[in-house]
Design an enzyme around this catalytic site. Structure first.
Site, PDB file in Angstrom:
ATOM      1  N   CYS A   9       0.833  -1.205   0.000  1.00 51.46           N
ATOM      2  CA  CYS A   9       0.000   0.000   0.000  1.00 51.46           C
ATOM      3  C   CYS A   9       0.869   1.257   0.000  1.00 51.46           C
ATOM      4  O   CYS A   9       2.067   1.218   0.260  1.00 51.46           O
ATOM      5  CB  CYS A   9      -0.924  -0.017   1.214  1.00 51.46           C
ATOM      6  SG  CYS A   9      -2.406   0.998   0.990  1.00 51.46           S
ATOM      7  N   ASP A 135      -6.788  -3.387  11.074  1.00 53.38           N
ATOM      8  CA  ASP A 135      -5.737  -2.376  11.075  1.00 53.38           C
ATOM      9  C   ASP A 135      -5.630  -1.752  12.450  1.00 53.38           C
ATOM     10  O   ASP A 135      -6.435  -2.004  13.349  1.00 53.38           O
ATOM     11  CB  ASP A 135      -6.054  -1.310  10.012  1.00 53.38           C
ATOM     12  CG  ASP A 135      -4.825  -0.574   9.523  1.00 53.38           C
ATOM     13  OD1 ASP A 135      -3.719  -0.807  10.056  1.00 53.38           O
ATOM     14  OD2 ASP A 135      -4.950   0.245   8.591  1.00 53.38           O
TER      15      ASP A 135
END
Length: 217
Positions: A9, A135
């Site tokens: 990412c 997350d």
């Protein structure tokens, strides 16, 4: 069990996207419409150009903190991702309209691992999405923190939702991803700062080490 898929990412250049694809990742993420300042954030046009440059079988993922249907649809029309990753509380009742607008889009939503309520939140959203990303958040950031969370909670989420892909993020590095996989057994792992030389630029050495650690897990 098959090996976890790998997403890198915070890609900001076509060169880093090509590097990640060449090294064997399954997906790359571009960050657009964030709720806090980040060196990894792109405008929609640049993000779309990176996604368009990807080779077949590498999924371009739009990561956004936008929470309204209009904003998210506008970004999807420009970026044209294969996967949409939502952070920040997208309205549950807007998911049907989002799917109607983009029927081929795979949707992942973030659930922050911050206590025993994590599993309840994952169960709340699971039927609306194609995958759940676990997350870490802080007082100022809802993603990209570079901080790990309690993997035991993540494992409980994964065990409780056997039919829904669970993606593990938050502070992963080449040095700890093997342990994380052993504990959580996720469908995929997602890394940003752990393979960056600095925010916005990736390291070929770190990406290669990360991939090798996943494959050896």
């Amino acid at each position: 069990m098959s090996l976890p898929r790998i997403k890198i990412c915070g890609i900001t250049t076509p060169e880093d996207a090509a590097l990640a694809a060449r090294l064997g990742v399954d997906a790359i993420g571009v960050l657009v419409g964030l709720g806090h300042a980040s060196e990894d954030e792109l405008d929609a046009e640049r993000a779309g150009a990176i996604v368009a440059s990807l080779p077949p079988f590498v999924a371009g993922t739009l990561v956004t903190h936008r929470t309204t249907l209009d904003d998210v649809c506008r970004l999807c029309r420009t970026v044209r991702p294969q996967v949409l990753q939502l952070h920040g509380g997208f309205a549950m009742d807007a998911f049907p309209a989002l799917r109607e607008a983009f029927p081929a889009l795979r949707i992942v939503t973030a659930v922050h691992v911050d206590g025993e309520g994590t599993l309840d939140e994952a169960r709340r959203v699971e039927r609306s999405v194609d995958g759940i990303l676990l997350d870490t958040k802080t007082a100022t950031r809802i993603g990209g923190t570079g901080i790990t969370h309690d993997w035991a909670i993540s494992r409980r989420v994964r065990d409780a939702l056997p039919g829904r892909p669970v993606i593990l993020a938050g502070g992963l590095t080449p040095d700890n991803v093997g342990r994380a996989i052993a504990e959580v057994r996720p469908y995929a792992v997602d890394v940003n700062s752990g393979v960056s030389v600095r925010r916005g630029l990736k390291s070929s050495e770190l990406i290669a080490r990360f991939i090798r650690a996943v494959r050896e897990s």
